[in-house]
Design a protein around this motif. Structure first.
Motif, PDB file in Angstrom:
ATOM      1  N   ALA A 302     -46.721  46.816  17.278  1.00  0.00           N
ATOM      2  CA  ALA A 302     -45.574  46.000  16.890  1.00  0.00           C
ATOM      3  C   ALA A 302     -44.661  46.758  15.931  1.00  0.00           C
ATOM      4  CB  ALA A 302     -46.056  44.697  16.244  1.00  0.00           C
ATOM      5  N   MET A 303     -45.250  47.565  15.050  1.00  0.00           N
ATOM      6  CA  MET A 303     -44.447  48.343  14.111  1.00  0.00           C
ATOM      7  C   MET A 303     -43.542  49.341  14.833  1.00  0.00           C
ATOM      8  SD  MET A 303     -44.912  47.380  11.049  1.00  0.00           S
ATOM      9  CE  MET A 303     -45.961  46.142  10.289  1.00  0.00           C
ATOM     10  N   LEU A 304     -44.017  49.885  15.944  1.00  0.00           N
ATOM     11  CA  LEU A 304     -43.202  50.826  16.718  1.00  0.00           C
ATOM     12  C   LEU A 304     -42.014  50.123  17.367  1.00  0.00           C
ATOM     13  CD1 LEU A 304     -46.080  52.854  18.400  1.00  0.00           C
ATOM     14  CD2 LEU A 304     -44.560  53.656  16.586  1.00  0.00           C
ATOM     15  N   HIS A 305     -42.111  48.803  17.523  1.00  0.00           N
ATOM     16  CA  HIS A 305     -41.015  48.035  18.109  1.00  0.00           C
ATOM     17  C   HIS A 305     -40.060  47.467  17.065  1.00  0.00           C
ATOM     18  CE1 HIS A 305     -42.305  47.873  22.360  1.00  0.00           C
ATOM     19  NE2 HIS A 305     -43.538  47.881  21.883  1.00  0.00           N
ATOM     20  N   CYS A 306     -40.597  47.043  15.890  1.00  0.00           N
ATOM     21  CA  CYS A 306     -39.773  46.250  14.980  1.00  0.00           C
ATOM     22  C   CYS A 306     -39.483  46.909  13.628  1.00  0.00           C
ATOM     23  CB  CYS A 306     -40.437  44.896  14.735  1.00  0.00           C
ATOM     24  SG  CYS A 306     -41.950  44.986  13.728  1.00  0.00           S
ATOM     25  N   ALA A 307     -39.997  48.116  13.371  1.00  0.00           N
ATOM     26  CA  ALA A 307     -39.789  48.759  12.066  1.00  0.00           C
ATOM     27  C   ALA A 307     -38.302  48.793  11.712  1.00  0.00           C
ATOM     28  CB  ALA A 307     -40.352  50.169  12.092  1.00  0.00           C
ATOM     29  N   PRO A 308     -37.927  48.309  10.524  1.00  0.00           N
ATOM     30  CA  PRO A 308     -36.507  48.306  10.159  1.00  0.00           C
ATOM     31  C   PRO A 308     -35.968  49.688   9.799  1.00  0.00           C
ATOM     32  CG  PRO A 308     -37.835  47.421   8.376  1.00  0.00           C
ATOM     33  CD  PRO A 308     -38.767  47.643   9.519  1.00  0.00           C
ATOM     34  N   GLY A 309     -36.858  50.643   9.522  1.00  0.00           N
ATOM     35  CA  GLY A 309     -36.449  52.016   9.224  1.00  0.00           C
ATOM     36  C   GLY A 309     -37.282  52.985  10.038  1.00  0.00           C
TER      37      GLY A 309
END
Length: 371
Positions: A302-309
């Protein structure tokens, strides 16, 4: 994958060697247990600062440096004749692992097309899960036959093989120019939701899991000589859950995390409610084991999809948050144990995990309403 397997084996190997290390170095079991606790706390605290410090260094150089640290620390640990030298070596390995999980994901998925990146994350997670199913049991077996330094030294050999492979074959590029350096759909709200849910689910899981041996003996009534077999069942369930989730992760990236967290909650509630019956206890154990690995894996995806930076910073934050949850869960279980017994630790763990599920569902509803 070999590096992921080696790091996860290094993290968990002392669990199977506690008594051997205690006798060899003439320290108490609780003191040796700090080798595991200190490792987790170091990963939790160091992940984000280290990822920020090396954000401009080419990833091939970072990974080779981390694997070199793993090799050196494993050699030092294998020849250590004092507890404090062993502890220093373990903390060096922990610092390397804290950064490894942040850097490894974007590097690996960046080598593949976006539509198959979930399977890449899954493959890395399968390798990490094999540490519990294969690495720790084999390391424990070797330690009991040749002494605890033998499997620790073997980690240096595996780390060296990974180091050479990455140093020779991995392309060198500026971190910000790598294909997976930034998320496909940046979303600060979802980032915060996943981070909070991961912390809650880890706290819940380890509030109970830390005292699983006591639960299986005093509540479920299993004899002591079957506990190892039950842990093997747990490990196989974890590997199966990771493998199944990996196959579906690209198709259902949003629902995969919620499903994993809900399954973990179901397993913990089953152990609390019906754990006195051996068959029900094994079923709850399988559900919990089948979800524990996928929860962290789907959160990383999920972090690979939604990371803001930058994705490496987001992955470091996720790893730090999850490890903080592990430490908090173990401490919380210790507080609950004298008040509500070992069954109570699984009730509290299940409630926290259900809270993580509610956070995910609430975040999803807010996103849909905002759109």
């Amino acid at each position: 994958m070999l590096a992921a397997f080696t790091f996860n084996t290094a993290e968990n190997l002392p669990v199977g060697l506690l008594e051997l290390i205690s006798e060899s170095l003439r320290v108490s079991l609780s003191t040796v247990g700090l080798l595991v606790t200190g490792y987790g706390v170091t990963v939790a605290v160091a992940s984000l600062p280290l990822a920020h410090a090396v954000r401009a260094v080419p990833r091939r150089h970072v990974l080779t440096g981390l694997l070199a640290a793993l090799v050196v620390s494993s050699v030092v640990a294998a020849v250590a004749t004092s507890y404090w030298l062993l502890l220093v070596a373990r903390l060096l390995t922990a610092l390397a692992q804290a950064l490894f999980w942040a850097v490894m994901g974007p590097v690996a998925v960046g080598l593949f097309a976006p539509e198959v990146r979930g399977r890449v994350v899954g493959a890395l997670s399968v390798a990490g899960s094999l540490a519990l199913v294969l690495g720790v049991p084999v390391g424990t077996w070797l330690g009991r036959r040749g002494g605890w330094p033998v499997p620790v030294a073997l980690l240096a050999v595996l780390g060296l093989a990974s180091l050479v492979t990455i140093a020779v074959l991995l392309p060198t590029s500026r971190p910000e120019e790598e294909p997976a350096a930034y998320a496909s759909s940046p979303d600060a709200r979802r980032f915060g939701t996943v981070l909070a849910a991961g912390f809650l689910s880890a706290t819940g899981a380890f509030a109970g899991f830390t005292y699983l041996v006591s639960f299986l003996g005093t509540v479920s009534g299993f004899p002591a000589n079957t506990v190892s077999a039950l842990f093997a069942v747990f490990g196989v369930a974890c590997l199966a859950g990771v493998s199944l989730t990996a196959a579906l992760l690209d198709r259902f990236p949003h629902s995969a995390l919620t499903t994993a967290v809900a399954t973990q909650a179901a397993g913990m509630f089953a152990l609390y409610a019906a754990g006195a019956h051996p068959v029900a206890a094994v079923l709850g154990l399988v559900l919990m084991g089948g979800a524990l690995g996928p929860v962290f894996m789907t959160a990383q995806n999920a972090m690979l999809h939604c990371a803001p930076g930058r994705t490496d910073i987001a992955l470091a934050a996720n790893s730090g948050s999850y490890n903080a949850g592990i430490a908090a869960g173990a401490a919380l279980g210790g507080l609950v144990l004298p008040l509500a017994g070992v069954r109570g630790t699984f009730l509290v763990g299940g409630l926290l995990t259900a809270g993580a599920c509610a956070v995910l569902l609430g975040g999803r509803l807010l996103t849909l309403r905002h759109r």
